[in-house]
Design a protein around this motif. Sequence first.
Motif, PDB file in Angstrom:
ATOM      1  N   ILE A  84      29.339 -47.312  46.808  1.00 55.54           N
ATOM      2  CA  ILE A  84      29.737 -48.584  46.875  1.00 55.54           C
ATOM      3  C   ILE A  84      28.941 -49.600  46.814  1.00 55.54           C
ATOM      4  N   ARG A  85      27.504 -49.741  47.895  1.00 57.50           N
ATOM      5  CA  ARG A  85      26.274 -50.386  48.123  1.00 57.50           C
ATOM      6  C   ARG A  85      26.339 -50.606  46.569  1.00 57.50           C
ATOM      7  N   THR A  86      25.446 -49.816  45.453  1.00 58.51           N
ATOM      8  CA  THR A  86      25.231 -49.448  43.826  1.00 58.51           C
ATOM      9  C   THR A  86      25.972 -49.939  43.701  1.00 58.51           C
ATOM     10  N   ALA A 114      24.227 -53.486  41.207  1.00 58.21           N
ATOM     11  CA  ALA A 114      24.483 -53.623  40.078  1.00 58.21           C
ATOM     12  C   ALA A 114      25.226 -54.897  39.451  1.00 58.21           C
ATOM     13  N   VAL A 115      26.415 -55.493  39.970  1.00 54.78           N
ATOM     14  CA  VAL A 115      26.883 -56.136  40.262  1.00 54.78           C
ATOM     15  C   VAL A 115      26.509 -57.641  39.954  1.00 54.78           C
ATOM     16  N   ALA A 116      25.779 -57.607  41.571  1.00 52.58           N
ATOM     17  CA  ALA A 116      24.883 -58.645  41.947  1.00 52.58           C
ATOM     18  C   ALA A 116      23.906 -58.935  40.457  1.00 52.58           C
TER      19      ALA A 116
END
Length: 105
Positions: A93-95, A99-101
């Motif tokens: 989830i963090r990844t 990636a979006v950020a």
Amino acid sequence: MANGWRSVRFSSPKAEAISAAIADLEAHTASQVATLKVRRDSQAWFHFNLGGERSADAEVSFSFMDVHLLAEELSEYAHDITVISPPELTKAIRTRFEAVANAHA
């Protein structure tokens, strides 16, 4: 064969192969269990159909097939859940969010 298709023969698998495949699938599913803490009356609360009888946040556990597909689904509820296990789900989830950020930075 005017339409370009050719005939392919298919032999159905033996009962033993089907049983082995089902056993493998069941073993995989049994070993892939996620546990989440879900915030009461949130979108995730209703997604998991936790009902109104509980007065506090709830824990929910369920089997899953693929951690990355589950992470994609749960990303929508990131503010409403805390992943208790497995740690790979938290990382996935963090990844996704990183990636979006990074794509919009």
